[in-house]
Design a protein around this motif. Structure first.
Motif, PDB file in Angstrom:
ATOM      1  N   LYS A 174       0.836  -1.202   0.000  1.00  0.00           N
ATOM      2  CA  LYS A 174       0.000   0.000   0.000  1.00  0.00           C
ATOM      3  C   LYS A 174       0.868   1.248   0.000  1.00  0.00           C
ATOM      4  O   LYS A 174       0.572   2.223  -0.668  1.00  0.00           O
ATOM      5  N   VAL A 175       1.955   1.229   0.772  1.00  0.00           N
ATOM      6  CA  VAL A 175       2.871   2.366   0.819  1.00  0.00           C
ATOM      7  C   VAL A 175       3.497   2.586  -0.550  1.00  0.00           C
ATOM      8  O   VAL A 175       3.541   3.705  -1.049  1.00  0.00           O
ATOM      9  N   LEU A 176       3.964   1.509  -1.196  1.00  0.00           N
ATOM     10  CA  LEU A 176       4.583   1.640  -2.520  1.00  0.00           C
ATOM     11  C   LEU A 176       3.585   2.165  -3.547  1.00  0.00           C
ATOM     12  O   LEU A 176       3.941   2.973  -4.394  1.00  0.00           O
ATOM     13  N   ARG A 177       2.334   1.725  -3.474  1.00  0.00           N
ATOM     14  CA  ARG A 177       1.314   2.231  -4.409  1.00  0.00           C
ATOM     15  C   ARG A 177       1.095   3.728  -4.203  1.00  0.00           C
ATOM     16  O   ARG A 177       0.836   4.451  -5.155  1.00  0.00           O
ATOM     17  N   ALA A 178       1.209   4.196  -2.977  1.00  0.00           N
ATOM     18  CA  ALA A 178       1.040   5.621  -2.693  1.00  0.00           C
ATOM     19  C   ALA A 178       2.137   6.442  -3.360  1.00  0.00           C
ATOM     20  O   ALA A 178       1.945   7.610  -3.662  1.00  0.00           O
ATOM     21  N   PHE A 179       3.294   5.832  -3.622  1.00  0.00           N
ATOM     22  CA  PHE A 179       4.415   6.529  -4.236  1.00  0.00           C
ATOM     23  C   PHE A 179       4.422   6.391  -5.754  1.00  0.00           C
ATOM     24  O   PHE A 179       5.135   7.119  -6.427  1.00  0.00           O
ATOM     25  N   GLU A 180       3.642   5.482  -6.307  1.00  0.00           N
ATOM     26  CA  GLU A 180       3.622   5.239  -7.752  1.00  0.00           C
ATOM     27  C   GLU A 180       3.269   6.503  -8.525  1.00  0.00           C
ATOM     28  O   GLU A 180       2.337   7.213  -8.188  1.00  0.00           O
ATOM     29  N   GLY A 181       4.048   6.776  -9.568  1.00  0.00           N
ATOM     30  CA  GLY A 181       3.772   7.899 -10.433  1.00  0.00           C
ATOM     31  C   GLY A 181       4.170   9.256  -9.863  1.00  0.00           C
ATOM     32  O   GLY A 181       4.002  10.269 -10.518  1.00  0.00           O
ATOM     33  N   ARG A 182       4.662   9.275  -8.637  1.00  0.00           N
ATOM     34  CA  ARG A 182       5.078  10.540  -8.020  1.00  0.00           C
ATOM     35  C   ARG A 182       6.587  10.680  -8.158  1.00  0.00           C
ATOM     36  O   ARG A 182       7.319   9.726  -7.943  1.00  0.00           O
ATOM     37  N   PRO A 183       7.081  11.851  -8.519  1.00  0.00           N
ATOM     38  CA  PRO A 183       8.524  12.050  -8.631  1.00  0.00           C
ATOM     39  C   PRO A 183       9.221  11.726  -7.313  1.00  0.00           C
ATOM     40  O   PRO A 183       8.798  12.168  -6.253  1.00  0.00           O
ATOM     41  N   SER A 184      10.274  10.937  -7.405  1.00  0.00           N
ATOM     42  CA  SER A 184      10.954  10.492  -6.193  1.00  0.00           C
ATOM     43  C   SER A 184      12.450  10.360  -6.415  1.00  0.00           C
ATOM     44  O   SER A 184      12.937  10.383  -7.538  1.00  0.00           O
ATOM     45  N   PHE A 185      13.146  10.234  -5.319  1.00  0.00           N
ATOM     46  CA  PHE A 185      14.562   9.905  -5.321  1.00  0.00           C
ATOM     47  C   PHE A 185      14.674   8.425  -4.989  1.00  0.00           C
ATOM     48  O   PHE A 185      13.970   7.934  -4.101  1.00  0.00           O
ATOM     49  N   GLN A 186      15.552   7.709  -5.692  1.00  0.00           N
ATOM     50  CA  GLN A 186      15.769   6.288  -5.443  1.00  0.00           C
ATOM     51  C   GLN A 186      17.241   6.047  -5.150  1.00  0.00           C
ATOM     52  O   GLN A 186      18.103   6.815  -5.585  1.00  0.00           O
ATOM     53  N   CYS A 187      17.524   4.956  -4.468  1.00  0.00           N
ATOM     54  CA  CYS A 187      18.904   4.542  -4.222  1.00  0.00           C
ATOM     55  C   CYS A 187      19.564   4.263  -5.571  1.00  0.00           C
ATOM     56  O   CYS A 187      19.005   3.559  -6.418  1.00  0.00           O
ATOM     57  N   SER A 188      20.751   4.811  -5.785  1.00  0.00           N
ATOM     58  CA  SER A 188      21.435   4.624  -7.074  1.00  0.00           C
ATOM     59  C   SER A 188      21.955   3.200  -7.238  1.00  0.00           C
ATOM     60  O   SER A 188      22.248   2.782  -8.348  1.00  0.00           O
ATOM     61  N   ASN A 189      22.030   2.448  -6.158  1.00  0.00           N
ATOM     62  CA  ASN A 189      22.537   1.090  -6.244  1.00  0.00           C
ATOM     63  C   ASN A 189      21.429   0.056  -6.486  1.00  0.00           C
ATOM     64  O   ASN A 189      21.571  -0.800  -7.344  1.00  0.00           O
ATOM     65  N   CYS A 190      20.318   0.165  -5.741  1.00  0.00           N
ATOM     66  CA  CYS A 190      19.291  -0.887  -5.840  1.00  0.00           C
ATOM     67  C   CYS A 190      17.913  -0.382  -6.260  1.00  0.00           C
ATOM     68  O   CYS A 190      16.975  -1.158  -6.360  1.00  0.00           O
ATOM     69  N   SER A 191      17.751   0.919  -6.471  1.00  0.00           N
ATOM     70  CA  SER A 191      16.498   1.542  -6.926  1.00  0.00           C
ATOM     71  C   SER A 191      15.380   1.570  -5.890  1.00  0.00           C
ATOM     72  O   SER A 191      14.226   1.825  -6.240  1.00  0.00           O
ATOM     73  N   ALA A 192      15.684   1.336  -4.621  1.00  0.00           N
ATOM     74  CA  ALA A 192      14.660   1.481  -3.576  1.00  0.00           C
ATOM     75  C   ALA A 192      14.247   2.948  -3.500  1.00  0.00           C
ATOM     76  O   ALA A 192      15.082   3.840  -3.591  1.00  0.00           O
ATOM     77  N   VAL A 193      12.942   3.206  -3.362  1.00  0.00           N
ATOM     78  CA  VAL A 193      12.462   4.581  -3.200  1.00  0.00           C
ATOM     79  C   VAL A 193      12.937   5.076  -1.834  1.00  0.00           C
ATOM     80  O   VAL A 193      12.742   4.418  -0.820  1.00  0.00           O
ATOM     81  N   ILE A 194      13.557   6.258  -1.816  1.00  0.00           N
ATOM     82  CA  ILE A 194      14.094   6.822  -0.577  1.00  0.00           C
ATOM     83  C   ILE A 194      13.316   8.053  -0.127  1.00  0.00           C
ATOM     84  O   ILE A 194      13.091   8.248   1.060  1.00  0.00           O
ATOM     85  N   ALA A 195      12.884   8.886  -1.054  1.00  0.00           N
ATOM     86  CA  ALA A 195      12.145  10.096  -0.687  1.00  0.00           C
ATOM     87  C   ALA A 195      11.365  10.617  -1.887  1.00  0.00           C
ATOM     88  O   ALA A 195      11.740  10.395  -3.029  1.00  0.00           O
ATOM     89  N   LEU A 196      10.294  11.323  -1.603  1.00  0.00           N
ATOM     90  CA  LEU A 196       9.537  12.002  -2.650  1.00  0.00           C
ATOM     91  C   LEU A 196      10.173  13.354  -2.937  1.00  0.00           C
ATOM     92  O   LEU A 196      10.730  13.998  -2.039  1.00  0.00           O
ATOM     93  N   LYS A 197      10.069  13.799  -4.164  1.00  0.00           N
ATOM     94  CA  LYS A 197      10.573  15.121  -4.546  1.00  0.00           C
ATOM     95  C   LYS A 197       9.941  16.205  -3.669  1.00  0.00           C
ATOM     96  O   LYS A 197      10.590  17.182  -3.315  1.00  0.00           O
ATOM     97  N   ASP A 198       8.684  16.023  -3.285  1.00  0.00           N
ATOM     98  CA  ASP A 198       7.966  16.995  -2.455  1.00  0.00           C
ATOM     99  C   ASP A 198       8.628  17.209  -1.093  1.00  0.00           C
ATOM    100  O   ASP A 198       8.358  18.208  -0.431  1.00  0.00           O
ATOM    101  N   GLU A 199       9.462  16.290  -0.662  1.00  0.00           N
ATOM    102  CA  GLU A 199      10.122  16.383   0.649  1.00  0.00           C
ATOM    103  C   GLU A 199      11.418  17.190   0.603  1.00  0.00           C
ATOM    104  O   GLU A 199      12.040  17.441   1.625  1.00  0.00           O
TER     105      GLU A 199
END
Length: 122
Positions: free
Chosen positions: A10-35
């Motif tokens: 559910k958390v990941l779906r909340a982030f879908e389609g929203r601009p975000s920063f991801q880990c450059s090594n494994c692509s895990a979502v780390i933060a939303l651009k809005d933050e």
């Protein structure tokens, strides 16, 4: 009976389609651009972003660290996906003028990638 906790999917779906920063090594979502608060910070390995919040991170132990703006109590933050160090969390600033950093994250630019093809003026 309903649980108050959100499931990870559910958390990941909340982030879908929203601009975000991801880990450059494994692509895990780390933060939303809005933050994003500021892109004018310095990390250990170059430029950094001051962020209101971050997810998918593990926090290391607190330590007093001399930084460019004085001594701060910080804890390194690591990606939960791959374990890479991403930056640090500001627990406490000794100087009154630096108190605004408390409770915020410094994420190093070189350790992140931007998702969803959005641009960040440099």
């Amino acid at each position: 009976m309903s649980s108050a906790k959100s499931s990870p999917s559910k958390v990941l779906r909340a982030f879908e389609g929203r601009p975000s920063f991801q880990c450059s090594n494994c692509s895990a979502v780390i933060a939303l651009k809005d933050e994003l608060i500021s892109k004018s910070f310095s990390g250990r390995d170059g430029r950094g972003y001051l962020m209101h919040s971050a997810i998918n991170i593990r926090m290391g132990g607190k330590e007093d660290r001399p930084l460019l703006t004085g001594v701060h109590t910080v804890a390194d933050v690591f990606c939960v996906g791959c374990g890479d160090r991403l930056g640090w969390f500001y627990h406490k600033a000794s100087d009154q003028s630096q108190k605004y950093k408390e409770g915020k994250y410094l994420l190093e630019r070189e350790r992140l990638v931007k998702d969803n093809a959005w641009t960040l003026d440099v």
